[in-house]
Motif scaffolding. Structure first.
Motif, PDB file in Angstrom:
ATOM      1  N   PRO A  41       0.869  -1.263  -0.034  1.00  0.00           N
ATOM      2  CA  PRO A  41       0.022   0.032   0.041  1.00  0.00           C
ATOM      3  C   PRO A  41       0.771   1.293   0.060  1.00  0.00           C
ATOM      4  N   PRO A  42       0.389   2.423  -0.313  1.00  0.00           N
ATOM      5  CA  PRO A  42       1.140   3.617  -0.613  1.00  0.00           C
ATOM      6  C   PRO A  42       1.518   4.118   0.593  1.00  0.00           C
ATOM      7  N   LEU A  43       2.641   4.501   0.987  1.00  0.00           N
ATOM      8  CA  LEU A  43       3.300   5.267   2.085  1.00  0.00           C
ATOM      9  C   LEU A  43       2.582   6.310   2.539  1.00  0.00           C
ATOM     10  N   SER A  44       1.975   6.455   3.511  1.00  0.00           N
ATOM     11  CA  SER A  44       1.302   7.545   3.860  1.00  0.00           C
ATOM     12  C   SER A  44       2.273   8.891   4.385  1.00  0.00           C
ATOM     13  N   ALA A  45       1.479  10.019   4.254  1.00  0.00           N
ATOM     14  CA  ALA A  45       2.376  10.998   4.576  1.00  0.00           C
ATOM     15  C   ALA A  45       2.666  11.148   6.219  1.00  0.00           C
ATOM     16  N   GLY A  46       1.621  10.474   6.850  1.00  0.00           N
ATOM     17  CA  GLY A  46       1.942  10.585   8.304  1.00  0.00           C
ATOM     18  C   GLY A  46       3.119   9.366   8.609  1.00  0.00           C
ATOM     19  N   ARG A  47       3.106   8.217   7.947  1.00  0.00           N
ATOM     20  CA  ARG A  47       4.314   7.573   8.160  1.00  0.00           C
ATOM     21  C   ARG A  47       5.736   8.128   7.726  1.00  0.00           C
ATOM     22  N   TRP A  79       5.728  20.770   1.752  1.00  0.00           N
ATOM     23  CA  TRP A  79       5.656  19.675   2.616  1.00  0.00           C
ATOM     24  C   TRP A  79       5.631  20.216   4.162  1.00  0.00           C
ATOM     25  N   ARG A 126       2.980  18.956   6.668  1.00  0.00           N
ATOM     26  CA  ARG A 126       3.551  17.591   6.368  1.00  0.00           C
ATOM     27  C   ARG A 126       2.211  16.378   6.515  1.00  0.00           C
ATOM     28  N   THR A 127       1.082  16.912   5.460  1.00  0.00           N
ATOM     29  CA  THR A 127       0.067  16.230   5.368  1.00  0.00           C
ATOM     30  C   THR A 127       0.003  15.743   3.957  1.00  0.00           C
ATOM     31  N   ALA A 128       0.670  16.144   3.054  1.00  0.00           N
ATOM     32  CA  ALA A 128       0.267  15.577   1.648  1.00  0.00           C
ATOM     33  C   ALA A 128       1.510  15.611   1.225  1.00  0.00           C
ATOM     34  N   GLN A 163       9.318   4.013  -2.050  1.00  0.00           N
ATOM     35  CA  GLN A 163       8.970   3.505  -0.807  1.00  0.00           C
ATOM     36  C   GLN A 163       9.665   2.371  -0.061  1.00  0.00           C
TER      37      GLN A 163
END
Length: 366
Positions: free
Chosen positions: A9-15, A210, A215-217, A224
């Motif tokens: 799954p795509p790496l999230s902004a939070g991670r 960013w 740092r949300t998007a 990845q």
């Protein structure tokens, strides 16, 4: 087919942000930390081109090949550059930095490599940082080879731009890197009309899109697998304890240095003083009449995986590197390298004492 590295799954902004926070903890910094999507040359060059320009007067410290590269980038950016070169078998001192400031008080940018894995030396950044702070210059540091092997403390040392990579002492991936940036470094970049924009080299683009955006998007798809490897690397260091990881590197350096001297055959430490020797890698000078690259090739015949290499360029004739970093920061790896070098020297008719080398390495490791 399926594979653990595929169809993730795509790496999230939070991670992504959490991994940056892990880098900040590693560096004990409150500065902005940005993980750049490429090998460490990306932020190293990007930071110089963002923070330096035609009005910059730079002191570029050369204790190895990377210092030479930084000087070239600074000149290409339009800066006036004063090179401070010291022999590769030693380290620069804070007093030499202060002397350069006295001779050129207009200096407003200092570039320095913390540890030069290519030459095996390390520079006293804490003392140098104090001199740079007193003068008021912006301080740029390449800590790619040193992080994980010795302390790297941007805030405590007054470093404005600190670049790290995970592929050496951290034992992590080479495909991503990181930079910590002080507020005054961001201000210097923002005031520089020649700072890269709409470019892969642009740190300011990442800051605006960013960091300033919370740092949300993510601005674009991250690397990845490399990011996940960096996350695992940081978790491993936190689990083991940074002091433990650094102690392994110190032990490996001391064991290699002592073992090489005891081995004989004419090998001797390339960096004269132990205090100037980097924990990440130990360089050795070969005896007269022996070509380092040929000796290394012979030593690697039995085990090509040993962390041995000849010096780069002209140093290939006289220097051997024992790259005891990351997973190779062990007594076993050091002893295997010493044994292979001993066999290669003996094959050339030189007298060596492998047992003495083994005992000396064991004693120094403790």
């Amino acid at each position: 087919m399926t594979h653990p590295f595929l169809d993730l799954p795509p790496l999230s902004a939070g991670r992504f942000a959490a991994i940056e926070d892990g880098v900040a903890r590693l560096l004990d910094t409150r500065q902005d930390v940005l993980i750049t999507q490429g090998e460490a040359l990306l932020p190293l060059e990007g930071a110089i081109r963002a923070a330096a320009g035609p009005g910059t007067v730079a002191l570029n410290v050369i204790t190895g090949p990377y210092g030479q590269t930084f000087g070239n980038w600074l000149r290409d950016a339009g800066a006036t550059v004063h090179d401070l070169s010291v022999p590769f078998h030693t380290a620069v001192t804070a007093e030499q930095i202060r002397q350069a400031f006295a001779e050129h008080p207009e200096i407003d940018f200092v570039s320095l490599v913390h540890a030069e894995a290519a030459t095996g030396n390390t520079n006293p950044v804490a003392e140098i940082g104090e001199a740079v702070r007193e003068h008021g210059a912006l301080f740029y540091l390449d800590a790619v080879a040193s992080v994980g092997a010795e302390p790297v403390l941007p805030d405590a040392w007054g470093v404005d731009l600190c670049v790290i990579g995970a592929q050496k002492a951290m034992g992590g991936p080479a495909g991503v890197s990181a930079i910590s940036v002080s507020e005054r470094a961001w201000a210097r970049m923002a005031a520089n009309p020649n700072a890269p924009r709409r470019s892969y080299l642009s740190l300011l683009d990442w800051k605006e899109r960013w960091i300033d955006a919370g740092r949300t998007a993510l601005p674009h798809a991250p690397a990845q697998l490399e990011m996940l490897a960096l996350e695992a690397c940081l978790e491993r260091i936190e689990s083991q304890g940074l002091e433990t990881v650094m102690a392994r590197h110190r032990g490996a350096a001391l064991a290699t240095r002592a073992g090489a001297v005891a081995l004989g055959g004419g090998l001797e430490p390339y960096v004269y003083e132990e205090k100037d020797a980097a924990p990440v890698a130990t360089t050795l000078r070969v005896p007269s009449g022996v070509v380092a690259s040929e000796l290394v090739a012979r030593a690697l015949e039995a085990d090509p995986a040993l962390p041995l290499a000849a010096g780069g360029g002209a140093l290939a004739r006289e220097m051997i590197r024992v790259n005891h970093y990351g997973p190779d920061a062990t007594l076993a790896a050091v002893q295997s390298c010493l044994a292979a070098l001993g066999a290669a020297l003996a094959a050339q008719g030189l007298a060596v004492d492998p047992d003495a080398a083994r005992r000396a390495a064991e004693h120094a490791w403790r």
